[in-house]
Scaffold this active site. Structure first.
Site, PDB file in Angstrom:
ATOM      1  N   SER A  85      13.529  12.586   3.846  1.00 12.23           N
ATOM      2  CA  SER A  85      14.201  13.628   3.050  1.00 12.23           C
ATOM      3  C   SER A  85      15.590  13.810   3.634  1.00 12.23           C
ATOM      4  CB  SER A  85      13.429  14.943   3.169  1.00 12.23           C
ATOM      5  OG  SER A  85      14.174  16.025   2.642  1.00 12.23           O
ATOM      6  N   GLY A 101       4.500  12.511  -8.777  1.00 13.36           N
ATOM      7  CA  GLY A 101       5.845  12.431  -8.205  1.00 13.36           C
ATOM      8  C   GLY A 101       6.326  11.046  -7.824  1.00 13.36           C
ATOM      9  N   GLY A 151      -0.122   8.778  -1.349  1.00 11.68           N
ATOM     10  CA  GLY A 151       0.263   9.943  -2.145  1.00 11.68           C
ATOM     11  C   GLY A 151       0.726   9.593  -3.546  1.00 11.68           C
ATOM     12  N   TYR A 189       9.058  22.089   7.843  1.00 18.77           N
ATOM     13  CA  TYR A 189       9.242  20.874   7.037  1.00 18.77           C
ATOM     14  C   TYR A 189      10.305  19.974   7.674  1.00 18.77           C
ATOM     15  CZ  TYR A 189      10.201  17.875   2.992  1.00 18.77           C
ATOM     16  OH  TYR A 189      10.377  16.785   2.166  1.00 18.77           O
ATOM     17  N   SER A 196      -0.784  10.442  -6.483  1.00 17.24           N
ATOM     18  CA  SER A 196      -1.330  11.270  -7.579  1.00 17.24           C
ATOM     19  C   SER A 196      -0.230  11.811  -8.476  1.00 17.24           C
ATOM     20  CB  SER A 196      -2.147  12.435  -7.014  1.00 17.24           C
ATOM     21  OG  SER A 196      -1.312  13.344  -6.326  1.00 17.24           O
ATOM     22  N   LEU A 231       0.877  -1.181   0.000  1.00 16.11           N
ATOM     23  CA  LEU A 231       0.000   0.000   0.000  1.00 16.11           C
ATOM     24  C   LEU A 231       0.915   1.231   0.000  1.00 16.11           C
ATOM     25  CD1 LEU A 231      -3.114   0.698   2.198  1.00 16.11           C
ATOM     26  CD2 LEU A 231      -1.294   2.383   1.992  1.00 16.11           C
ATOM     27  N   ILE A 232       0.667   2.142  -0.933  1.00 13.05           N
ATOM     28  CA  ILE A 232       1.509   3.339  -1.078  1.00 13.05           C
ATOM     29  C   ILE A 232       0.625   4.582  -0.941  1.00 13.05           C
ATOM     30  CG2 ILE A 232       3.147   4.568  -2.569  1.00 13.05           C
ATOM     31  CD1 ILE A 232       3.697   1.948  -4.025  1.00 13.05           C
TER      32      ILE A 232
HETATM   33  P1  NAP Z   1       4.376  15.602  -4.916  1.00 16.32           P
HETATM   34  O1  NAP Z   1       4.466  15.354  -6.370  1.00 16.32           O
HETATM   35  O2  NAP Z   1       3.823  16.916  -4.439  1.00 16.32           O
HETATM   36  O3  NAP Z   1       3.581  14.406  -4.245  1.00 16.32           O
HETATM   37  C1  NAP Z   1       3.097  14.471  -2.931  1.00 16.32           C
HETATM   38  C2  NAP Z   1       1.954  13.494  -2.796  1.00 16.32           C
HETATM   39  O4  NAP Z   1       1.490  13.527  -1.443  1.00 16.32           O
HETATM   40  C3  NAP Z   1       0.762  13.852  -3.686  1.00 16.32           C
HETATM   41  O5  NAP Z   1       0.217  12.669  -4.204  1.00 16.32           O
HETATM   42  C4  NAP Z   1      -0.189  14.517  -2.707  1.00 16.32           C
HETATM   43  O6  NAP Z   1      -1.563  14.405  -3.083  1.00 16.32           O
HETATM   44  C5  NAP Z   1       0.070  13.636  -1.505  1.00 16.32           C
HETATM   45  N1  NAP Z   1      -0.511  14.193  -0.290  1.00 16.32           N
HETATM   46  C6  NAP Z   1      -0.353  15.425   0.241  1.00 16.32           C
HETATM   47  N2  NAP Z   1      -1.103  15.534   1.348  1.00 16.32           N
HETATM   48  C7  NAP Z   1      -1.755  14.360   1.504  1.00 16.32           C
HETATM   49  C8  NAP Z   1      -2.676  13.831   2.449  1.00 16.32           C
HETATM   50  N3  NAP Z   1      -3.122  14.561   3.479  1.00 16.32           N
HETATM   51  N4  NAP Z   1      -3.119  12.547   2.309  1.00 16.32           N
HETATM   52  C9  NAP Z   1      -2.698  11.795   1.289  1.00 16.32           C
HETATM   53  N5  NAP Z   1      -1.858  12.231   0.340  1.00 16.32           N
HETATM   54  C10 NAP Z   1      -1.391  13.498   0.461  1.00 16.32           C
HETATM   55  O7  NAP Z   1       5.819  15.547  -4.259  1.00 16.32           O
HETATM   56  P2  NAP Z   1       6.906  14.348  -4.131  1.00 16.32           P
HETATM   57  O8  NAP Z   1       8.220  14.992  -4.310  1.00 16.32           O
HETATM   58  O9  NAP Z   1       6.554  13.195  -4.972  1.00 16.32           O
HETATM   59  O10 NAP Z   1       6.747  14.009  -2.588  1.00 16.32           O
HETATM   60  C11 NAP Z   1       6.700  12.672  -2.094  1.00 16.32           C
HETATM   61  C12 NAP Z   1       7.501  12.579  -0.801  1.00 16.32           C
HETATM   62  O11 NAP Z   1       8.871  12.886  -1.085  1.00 16.32           O
HETATM   63  C13 NAP Z   1       7.059  13.573   0.284  1.00 16.32           C
HETATM   64  O12 NAP Z   1       7.040  12.902   1.539  1.00 16.32           O
HETATM   65  C14 NAP Z   1       8.171  14.628   0.261  1.00 16.32           C
HETATM   66  O13 NAP Z   1       8.316  15.261   1.514  1.00 16.32           O
HETATM   67  C15 NAP Z   1       9.364  13.765  -0.106  1.00 16.32           C
HETATM   68  N6  NAP Z   1      10.511  14.489  -0.660  1.00 16.32           N
HETATM   69  C16 NAP Z   1      10.383  15.218  -1.810  1.00 16.32           C
HETATM   70  C17 NAP Z   1      11.504  15.893  -2.299  1.00 16.32           C
HETATM   71  C18 NAP Z   1      11.438  16.711  -3.558  1.00 16.32           C
HETATM   72  O14 NAP Z   1      12.388  17.459  -3.826  1.00 16.32           O
HETATM   73  N7  NAP Z   1      10.418  16.581  -4.383  1.00 16.32           N
HETATM   74  C19 NAP Z   1      12.711  15.815  -1.622  1.00 16.32           C
HETATM   75  C20 NAP Z   1      12.808  15.065  -0.446  1.00 16.32           C
HETATM   76  C21 NAP Z   1      11.695  14.390   0.016  1.00 16.32           C
HETATM   77  P3  NAP Z   1      -2.377  15.633  -3.739  1.00 16.32           P
HETATM   78  O15 NAP Z   1      -2.121  15.571  -5.202  1.00 16.32           O
HETATM   79  O16 NAP Z   1      -3.803  15.335  -3.370  1.00 16.32           O
HETATM   80  O17 NAP Z   1      -1.844  16.891  -3.111  1.00 16.32           O
END
Ligand code: NAP
Length: 287
Positions: free
Chosen positions: A145, A19, A15, A158, A17, A12-13
């Protein structure tokens, strides 16, 4: 992971939608998992389903509603997985959101929101999943992160939320391991996803409201937004998530790039977490 020969493992994964979560769902399905890809708004599952279709894994990906800030939806999603598949082999706590600002300007609310999504969401899903993961000898994989190790300017909320994630899971890992459950955190640096867009930054307004912090914020934004020009792809970061799901003995801590390992090494001697786990596991060794 103990899996019956006839049934593929179930992950189960959260978020999925966009990234890393979307890419991890497709990559885990390609690696042989049955994937329950969860979204807080299932109307946003189009890109995930299209990616699964073009990778030829659509039949192994099932969409499920789950908002990590809503304990009832977390419990319902896990119940539904177990009812349908009779097992749960892994959860990937991926859902998360950035939180930009400094405490004096942003106030406590920014911290509350960051902790709700990035930290308490991880606590809640992990708690609900553990009995099932214990039955399967399964895994908890959490996307943290480099900001879970190194605090960064204007990322007070954050990084506090990701430090909380790492403190929680580093402490849980030896306890979970004593019952056969593996806990791993994945630490990306900058990843090309919707992460920055989802911050919905109004840079001129932020700078106008920054008062004494305006020069520092301007410098920070220039440095950080430029670092996203060389960001790792979501698929690349997701490969580390799949490694955490499939490697025979993944370490507690996995960075997704060499840069990320070098960055956390500025602070950590124990970049893969194995020294801490060797020490604390001995405190719960009943043999
Ligand atoms: P992303 O594209 O913004 O994806 C974030 C996901 O989390 C989206 O599917 C979003 O859904 C979902 N989400 C947010 N709030 C939620 C909630 N209350 N319940 C369920 N889902 C929720 O960004 P990403 O980079 O792939 O982020 C994934 C993880 O990587 C996060 O934990 C982030 O902190 C970590 N991360 C990211 C980076 C970076 O540079 N991108 C770096 C280090 C760590 P919605 O579409 O509905 O908002």
């Amino acid at each position: 992971m103990s899996t019956a020969p006839t049934a593929a493992p179930v992950v189960l994964i959260t978020g999925t939608s966009s990234g890393i979560g979307l890419a991890a769902a497709v990559a885990a399905a390609a690696a042989g998992f049955r994937v329950v890809a969860t979204l807080r708004d299932t109307a946003k599952s189009g890109p995930l389903l299209a990616a699964a279709e073009s990778a030829g894994v659509a039949e192994r990906v099932r969409v499920q509603q789950l908002d990590v800030t809503d304990p009832a939806s977390v419990a319902a999603a896990v119940d539904e997985v177990v009812a349908e598949y009779g097992r749960l082999d892994a959860v990937v706590n991926n859902a998360g959101a950035g939180a930009l600002g400094t405490v004096e300007l942003a106030g406590t609310e920014l911290f509350r929101r960051a902790l709700e999504v990035n930290f308490l969401g991880v606590v809640d899903l992990t708690r609900v999943a553990l009995p099932h993961l214990r039955a399967s000898g399964g895994r908890v994989v959490t996307v943290s992160s480099v900001g879970g190790v190194v605090g960064q300017p204007f990322n007070e909320a954050y990084c506090a939320s990701k430090f909380a994630v790492e403190g929680f899971l580093e402490s849980l890992a030896p306890v979970a391991a004593s019952t056969g459950v593996t806990v791993t955190v994945v630490e990306p640096g900058a990843v090309a996803s919707e992460f920055v867009a989802n911050l919905q930054l109004d840079v001129p307004a932020l700078l106008a409201a920054a008062g004494p912090y305006e020069p520092a914020l301007k410098a920070y934004l220039a440095t950080t937004l430029a670092s996203f020009d060389n960001a790792q792809s979501s698929a690349d970061a997701a490969a580390t998530v799949v490694h955490a799901l499939t490697a025979e003995r993944p370490p507690f801590r996995l960075q997704t790039t060499e840069w990320a390992t070098g960055f956390v090494a500025t602070k950590l001697a124990d970049t893969d977490g194995s020294a801490v786990q060797a020490l604390t596991s001995s405190w719960v060794d009943a043999s």
